[in-house]
Scaffold this active site. Structure first.
Site: not given
Ligand code: NAP
Length: 439
Positions: A366
């Site tokens: 994301d």
């Molecule tokens: P993300 O959008 O959750 O995407 C994570 C990606 O990692 C997935 O597409 C997954 O694809 C891949 N993945 C999972 N396990 C894996 C592994 N073992 N090896 C390789 N790839 C792996 O992550 P992000 O870009 O860090 O975004 C964070 C999201 O969380 C945002 O939407 C944010 O708004 C939300 N959020 C964050 C917080 C905060 O405080 N940080 C709080 C609440 C919400 P595959 O399944 O294809 O592997």
């Protein structure tokens, strides 16, 4: 005399908490901040033990032993990826303590005939917020630990039903607020509940006339609230959207429509990807939630070291909400020994992507999704992103075609300049490291 001593100790503890909070704001002083906070807590506890109202120390001792036996392994062995649910559980226990103290105070006051109106209001507020935090935190724990379904629980006419429930009783409030929230929004909820727990502590402080509880409760309440606002802001989402928007649910994702970019993902072999990085002058690594899941932080640092040994320059781009809690990536990379100067915040690194040869996306989705800028219907539209697509080339490590937390497709992965290296991030980074060595 004893009372004066206790108040002075409380003042000292409050001062230590304030200094600790300040130190916790920066990665290089965070460890000292934790030590100061722990010392402040020890001072506060020691002062409380001098209180003349304590009639027996046995139960306190038993409680301390149980707490230490349960707390030590929790602190020592719970992995970083499970930190949000560990915090939720701690909040539940802290709030339970506040609630039980409130009930105990009420019973004591009742039997002694000393319950003034103000006292009852403070106790009522304490028990109400305490109870809300216990139930809410346990729900948050259940969702994060996947004991309860992580997807938002929604149903037809939910809002009308919720309003009825709200009218029926405050006890149902917890269910109203918590159940429709997606598991990954839980960090925002947990820090909001943290804020409630702080308010419950303030109320306890007023009820039992304890200054340190009032000060610490206020600090806790405010910092929890500020953190919730900061997280929502970094996701460009309002509080009401987090609490009532059912983010990530099928209906919300469907409304965003299919990916606008079209095209197919192109995969690359580890050998070719390594060659590209070995000969690159500027490389930016973008870590995301997948890096945390794979626990691949050490391998990411090792790969960066190898590229730098060959003369390349490697930076790590830090998005404020990458992962599942604020500072998630900073903590993991610092643990792996990545120097702080190599961690570059979103605002600064975004200017540098255009002159970057290779961006290595490690389990981020994301936070690099261009739909946040291009698709007004997307649930992440307006969220600030890392502008990875501006770089000369992109290599993305992920296991398959899985979506990110928002559930929407990512145009970056079908962009002609992006190559996909499929597999678990840790394994892929190990292979890349070996290939870079041989390049
Ligand atoms: P993300 O959008 O959750 O995407 C994570 C990606 O990692 C997935 O597409 C997954 O694809 C891949 N993945 C999972 N396990 C894996 C592994 N073992 N090896 C390789 N790839 C792996 O992550 P992000 O870009 O860090 O975004 C964070 C999201 O969380 C945002 O939407 C944010 O708004 C939300 N959020 C964050 C917080 C905060 O405080 N940080 C709080 C609440 C919400 P595959 O399944 O294809 O592997």
């Amino acid at each position: 005399m004893r009372d004066t001593l206790i108040q002075i100790a409380y003042l000292l503890a409050a001062f230590l908490f304030l200094v600790a909070l300040r130190a916790l704001g920066k990665p290089d002083t965070a460890r000292r901040g934790m030590q100061l906070a722990a010392f402040g807590m020890a001072v506060g506890i020691a002062a409380t033990l001098l209180n003349a109202r304590i009639v027996s120390y046995e139960w306190i001792l038993i409680g301390s032993v149980i707490g230490a036996v349960a707390g030590y392994p929790l602190g020592k062995w719970v992995p970083m990826t499970a930190m949000p649910q560990r915090i939720a559980l701690s909040h539940a226990l802290g709030a339970l303590a506040a609630t039980v103290v409130g009930v105990g105070e009420y019973c004591n006051g009742l039997s002694a005939g000393e319950l003034g109106r103000g006292h009852v209001v403070a106790l009522g507020f304490e028990v109400l917020l305490g109870g809300l935090t216990v139930t809410g935190s346990l729900m948050a724990f259940g969702k994060l630990q996947e004991i309860l379904p992580g997807r938002p629980l929604t149903f037809l006419g939910q809002n009308a039903f919720n309003l009825t429930i709200l009218a029926i009783g405050v006890a149902s409030l917890v269910w109203l607020v918590i159940l429709p929230i997606g598991g990954a929004d839980m960090p925002v909820v947990v820090s909001l509940l943290n804020s409630y727990a702080g308010l419950a502590a303030v109320a306890t402080g007023f009820a039992i006339d304890n200054n340190i509880l009032i000060i610490v409760g206020a600090l806790d309440g405010l910092s929890g609230f500020i953190l919730s606002v900061a997280m929502s802001k970094a996701m460009n989402r309002s509080f009401s959207n987090v609490l009532f928007g059912a983010f990530g649910s099928a209906a919300v994702v469907e409304a965003a429509g299919p990916s606008t970019a079209g095209g197919e993902m192109m995969s690359i072999t580890a050998e070719d990807a390594a060659l590209r990085m070995a000969y690159a002058e500027k490389v930016v690594v973008v870590p995301g939630y997948g890096l945390a899941v794979a626990q691949a932080q050490h391998q990411a640092r090792e790969l960066a070291d190898l590229i730098e040994k060959r003369g390349g320059d490697v930076r790590f781009a830090i998005h404020p909400v990458a992962g599942r809690m604020p500072g998630h990536m900073n903590v993991l990379l610092a643990e792996a020994g990545v120097p702080y100067v190599k961690l570059v915040d979103m605002e600064d690194i975004n200017e540098k992507f255009a002159e970057t040869d290779v961006v290595l996306v490690v389990g981020a989705n994301d936070v690099v999704n261009p739909a946040a800028k291009t698709n007004p219907k997307s649930p992440i539209y307006g969220m600030p992103i890392l502008r990875v697509a501006e770089a000369r080339s992109v290599i993305a490590l992920k296991r398959g075609r899985g979506a990110g937390f928002s559930g929407v497709e990512n145009d970056l992965f079908v962009d002609p300049k992006t190559s996909m290296l499929f597999g678990d991030a840790k394994q892929s980074l190990i292979t890349l490291g070996l290939e870079v060595k041989n390049a």
